[in-house]
Design a protein around this motif. Structure first.
Motif, PDB file in Angstrom:
ATOM      1  N   UNK A 134       0.882  -1.540  -0.511  1.00  0.00           N
ATOM      2  CA  UNK A 134       0.048  -0.117   0.145  1.00  0.00           C
ATOM      3  C   UNK A 134       0.993   1.264  -0.197  1.00  0.00           C
ATOM      4  N   UNK A 135       0.858   1.987  -1.042  1.00  0.00           N
ATOM      5  CA  UNK A 135       0.988   3.591  -0.729  1.00  0.00           C
ATOM      6  C   UNK A 135       0.155   4.178  -1.182  1.00  0.00           C
ATOM      7  N   UNK A 136       0.677   5.848  -0.970  1.00  0.00           N
ATOM      8  CA  UNK A 136      -0.902   6.643  -0.987  1.00  0.00           C
ATOM      9  C   UNK A 136       0.231   8.011  -0.627  1.00  0.00           C
ATOM     10  N   UNK A 137      -0.389   8.604  -1.750  1.00  0.00           N
ATOM     11  CA  UNK A 137       0.271  10.102  -2.033  1.00  0.00           C
ATOM     12  C   UNK A 137      -1.348  10.942  -1.930  1.00  0.00           C
ATOM     13  N   UNK A 138      -1.294  11.949  -0.822  1.00  0.00           N
ATOM     14  CA  UNK A 138      -1.737  12.627  -1.330  1.00  0.00           C
ATOM     15  C   UNK A 138      -2.054  13.863  -2.735  1.00  0.00           C
ATOM     16  N   UNK A 139      -3.323  14.581  -2.718  1.00  0.00           N
ATOM     17  CA  UNK A 139      -3.083  15.660  -3.859  1.00  0.00           C
ATOM     18  C   UNK A 139      -2.272  16.353  -2.785  1.00  0.00           C
ATOM     19  N   UNK A 140      -1.197  17.040  -3.596  1.00  0.00           N
ATOM     20  CA  UNK A 140      -0.091  18.206  -3.017  1.00  0.00           C
ATOM     21  C   UNK A 140       0.921  17.583  -3.446  1.00  0.00           C
TER      22      UNK A 140
END
Ligand code: ADP
Ligand code: MG
Length: 256
Positions: free
Chosen positions: A10-16
């Motif tokens: 699992x990877x997650x990069x938020x907007x911005x």
């Protein structure tokens, strides 16, 4: 046996561009009391959001009892209860309706929803207030209401995001004993927290998150030492945790 939770890559990069998770793998077997420990901003809520379908999975995979919660939301939802970090019920709706509405959302028929609403409100000590609006409830009572709501459909898996944050000692103890009873009766529990003592005392396994990475997942004894917390200074729980953050899992390959 199928794991209650299976997370892969699992990877997650938020907007911005804010990276919140950077490749997390975690498997939680049925019946376990699993902790998610990490400082603020480590990625605990993001991980819980991904597990429960509140945050979209972009990279990696989530399985709850073998189901993909995005493709099969009903199957996953019926087996999982969530107590989110922030209070998110409608303060203008009576307590019993908040719970009954949720029960029907989980697929319980109206009659059963009403019965279960009584049972869970009794269980958390809010039955006398059932007809009232939650306006004016103390912080501890708000948490109990969220707990009742998450339990109304008798989920096999209960996921709680910092359920004891900001509570007084008595309210924390009540939460602990409720969670221990549920776990003893077979409910799988995943609880995030940044309190070391409760992680040590409640969890069978503690996954440690630091800056979006899972740096350890092990028993409290292995992570903190068999006598963890009985010492002070260098031997105390906090000092041991800081060493853990530096060195990682004592049982991981490459560590001593
Ligand atoms: P924790 O629950 O452990 O405190 P979070 O999962 O809330 O950690 O946050 C992990 C990181 O992602 C932090 O740097 C946080 O600022 C960032 N973050 C969380 N939610 C959002 C969001 N909705 N938009 C942008 N950044 C976010
Ligand atoms: Mg959080």
């Amino acid at each position: 046996m199928i794991a209650a939770i299976e997370l892969e890559g699992l990877r997650k990069t938020y907007k911005g561009g804010q990276s919140a998770l950077d490749g997390v793998d975690l498997s939680v077997s049925g019946g376990t009391f699993q902790g998610l420990l990490g400082p603020n901003g480590a990625g605990k809520s993001t991980l819980i959001g991904l597990m429960t379908g509140l945050v979209r999975v972009e990279t990696g995979s989530v399985r709850l009892f073998g189901h993909d919660p995005e493709r099969d939301p009903v199957a996953a939802r019926r087996r999982v209860g969530l107590v989110p970090q922030e209070v998110n019920f409608n303060s203008f709706e009576p307590i019993n309706e908040i719970i009954a509405t949720q029960a029907m959302y989980y697929g319980l028929p109206r009659r059963r929803a009403r019965e279960r609403t009584r049972v869970v409100l009794e269980r958390v000590g809010l039955l006398e207030r059932a007809e009232r609006k939650p306006w004016g409830l103390s912080g501890g009572m708000k948490r109990r209401l969220m707990m009742a709501r998450a339990l109304v459909h008798e989920p096999e898996l209960l996921i709680l995001d910092e359920p004891t944050a900001g509570l007084d000692v008595e309210a924390r103890r009540d939460t602990w004993s409720l969670l221990q009873e549920l776990n003893a009766a077979g409910t799988t529990i995943v609880m995030s927290s940044h309190y070391l003592e409760e992680m040590r005392d409640l969890c069978q396994s503690v996954a440690v998150l630091r800056e979006g990475r899972l740096i350890a997942n092990n028993t409290p004894e292995r992570l903190f030492g068999a006598d963890a917390g009985s010492g002070t200074g260098d031997q105390g729980l906090e000092a041991r945790f800081l060493r853990l953050l530096e060195k990682g899992d004592p049982d991981a390959e490459g560590n001593q």
